[in-house]
Scaffold this motif. Structure first.
Motif, PDB file in Angstrom:
ATOM      1  N   TRP A 266     -19.009 -50.932 -73.569  1.00 11.81           N
ATOM      2  CA  TRP A 266     -18.853 -49.577 -73.266  1.00 11.81           C
ATOM      3  C   TRP A 266     -18.669 -48.615 -74.531  1.00 11.81           C
ATOM      4  O   TRP A 266     -18.460 -49.273 -75.761  1.00 11.81           O
ATOM      5  CB  TRP A 266     -17.885 -49.233 -72.486  1.00 11.81           C
ATOM      6  N   ASP A 267     -19.025 -47.435 -74.467  1.00  9.93           N
ATOM      7  CA  ASP A 267     -18.781 -46.571 -75.774  1.00  9.93           C
ATOM      8  C   ASP A 267     -17.530 -45.871 -75.631  1.00  9.93           C
ATOM      9  O   ASP A 267     -17.206 -45.070 -74.994  1.00  9.93           O
ATOM     10  CB  ASP A 267     -19.926 -45.268 -75.301  1.00  9.93           C
ATOM     11  N   PRO A 268     -16.730 -46.441 -76.973  1.00 11.36           N
ATOM     12  CA  PRO A 268     -15.320 -45.881 -76.911  1.00 11.36           C
ATOM     13  C   PRO A 268     -15.392 -44.304 -77.078  1.00 11.36           C
ATOM     14  O   PRO A 268     -14.517 -43.784 -76.510  1.00 11.36           O
ATOM     15  CB  PRO A 268     -14.870 -46.343 -78.206  1.00 11.36           C
ATOM     16  N   LYS A 269     -16.306 -43.526 -77.407  1.00 11.04           N
ATOM     17  CA  LYS A 269     -16.306 -42.042 -77.894  1.00 11.04           C
ATOM     18  C   LYS A 269     -16.795 -41.555 -76.355  1.00 11.04           C
ATOM     19  O   LYS A 269     -16.084 -40.222 -76.357  1.00 11.04           O
ATOM     20  CB  LYS A 269     -17.578 -41.692 -78.611  1.00 11.04           C
ATOM     21  N   SER A 270     -17.126 -42.140 -75.404  1.00 15.42           N
ATOM     22  CA  SER A 270     -17.192 -41.670 -73.966  1.00 15.42           C
ATOM     23  C   SER A 270     -16.022 -41.495 -72.979  1.00 15.42           C
ATOM     24  O   SER A 270     -15.871 -41.080 -72.193  1.00 15.42           O
ATOM     25  CB  SER A 270     -18.376 -42.072 -73.169  1.00 15.42           C
ATOM     26  N   VAL A 271     -14.781 -42.381 -73.834  1.00 12.36           N
ATOM     27  CA  VAL A 271     -13.634 -42.425 -72.810  1.00 12.36           C
ATOM     28  C   VAL A 271     -12.965 -41.222 -72.940  1.00 12.36           C
ATOM     29  O   VAL A 271     -12.658 -40.940 -74.306  1.00 12.36           O
ATOM     30  CB  VAL A 271     -13.000 -43.624 -73.316  1.00 12.36           C
ATOM     31  N   VAL A 272     -12.308 -40.437 -72.017  1.00 11.15           N
ATOM     32  CA  VAL A 272     -11.591 -39.525 -72.119  1.00 11.15           C
ATOM     33  C   VAL A 272     -10.388 -39.764 -71.329  1.00 11.15           C
ATOM     34  O   VAL A 272     -10.469 -39.977 -70.151  1.00 11.15           O
ATOM     35  CB  VAL A 272     -12.002 -38.237 -71.619  1.00 11.15           C
ATOM     36  N   ILE A 273      -9.056 -39.757 -71.841  1.00 13.34           N
ATOM     37  CA  ILE A 273      -7.834 -39.979 -71.250  1.00 13.34           C
ATOM     38  C   ILE A 273      -7.202 -38.672 -71.068  1.00 13.34           C
ATOM     39  O   ILE A 273      -6.836 -37.978 -72.037  1.00 13.34           O
ATOM     40  CB  ILE A 273      -7.074 -40.960 -72.322  1.00 13.34           C
TER      41      ILE A 273
END
Length: 274
Positions: A266-273
């Motif tokens: 998965w793309d870490p940059k696409s994760v929004v917390i």
């Protein structure tokens, strides 16, 4: 200041003949311009790197590391473990100390008590004494006939070959101390009430067999030093140098595995917390 190539300097070549009395237990040739005080900064750097490499080993969950530590009494096995591995995450390191076999263990083959403790993926396991005691003690103390300890060489070689072929990296270290240094260390235990617990009168009977144990170690190391399961003879009279060399070997072995943190899908940059 750097320390030289300990992997090469102290490794026993397969088939090499040994004379432990001719090997300087006080050697510090890979750090000749230094000393205990000068080694502190370098030792800290090596321990930090060992800590970082062990994190990758644990995360990657692929490689297995087995360290075998053998020595005469007072040879420094406990101190070596304590100091060299003091910064490593305990989740990924286990220390197994081998004592006199129990009745249950004696009722099985001599490797029965060993196999459950070898490392799994991502683990470092340190044997403080090991399956080699079941050759050394049996031979020197004449616990069984000569045929028993002689055939155990073959069993150990095949056992370690199996571990290596299944993915275990094996590092066997003999912490080599002189008889005079052992005397000093035994006397220091008797001089300090806080160290009485470390003194065992039986150690003196083993000391009386010094030459027999040295001969047994020479024979054992000669016969069981293989490409897939090497022995290293570590000068042990200077504790600081012993620790420095062991740390250097561990770092170089782990570096050689070319490890990396596992990749993600998965793309870490696409994760929004939120």
């Amino acid at each position: 200041m750097k320390i030289g190539d300990a992997l090469k300097r102290y490794r026993v070549k397969p088939g090499e003949k040994l004379d432990l009395s001719a090997i300087d237990a006080g050697d510090f040739s890979l750090f000749p311009e230094g000393g205990k005080a000068a080694s502190v900064e370098l030792f800290d750097q090596l321990r930090d790197e060992l800590q970082a490499l062990q994190k990758v080993l644990y995360a990657q969950n692929k490689h297995r590391i087995l360290i075998v530590l053998q020595a005469m009494d007072t040879g420094g096995k406990d101190g070596c473990v304590k100091h060299v591995f003091s910064r490593v995450d305990p989740q990924g390191v286990n220390v197994k100390a081998y004592k006199k076999p129990s009745e249950e263990e004696l009722a099985h083959d001599f490797l029965w008590r060993v196999h459950p403790h070898v490392p799994g993926n991502g683990q470092i396991v340190i044997f403080n004494r090991s399956h080699y005691e079941d050759i050394l003690a049996v031979r020197v103390k004449k616990l069984f006939g000569d045929d028993v300890w002689k055939r155990r060489y073959r069993h150990v070689i095949e056992f370690e070959r199996m571990l290596a072929e299944e993915g275990t990296t094996i590092i066997k270290m003999f912490l080599h101390i002189s008889k005079d240094e052992q005397k000093r260390r035994l006397e220091s235990r008797l001089a300090n009430p806080a160290k009485y617990w470390k003194f065992n009168p039986d150690d003196l009977s083993d000391r009386a067999r010094w030459d027999e144990f040295q001969k047994a170690y020479e024979d054992l190391i000669e016969k069981t030093a293989t490409e897939q399961s090497p022995w290293f003879i570590i000068p042990g009279d200077r504790k600081w140098y012993r620790n420095l060399v062991v740390a250097r070997i561990m770092v170089d072995v782990l570096r050689g595995l070319k490890m990396d943190f596992p990749s993600v899908t998965w793309d870490p940059k696409s994760v929004v917390i939120e």
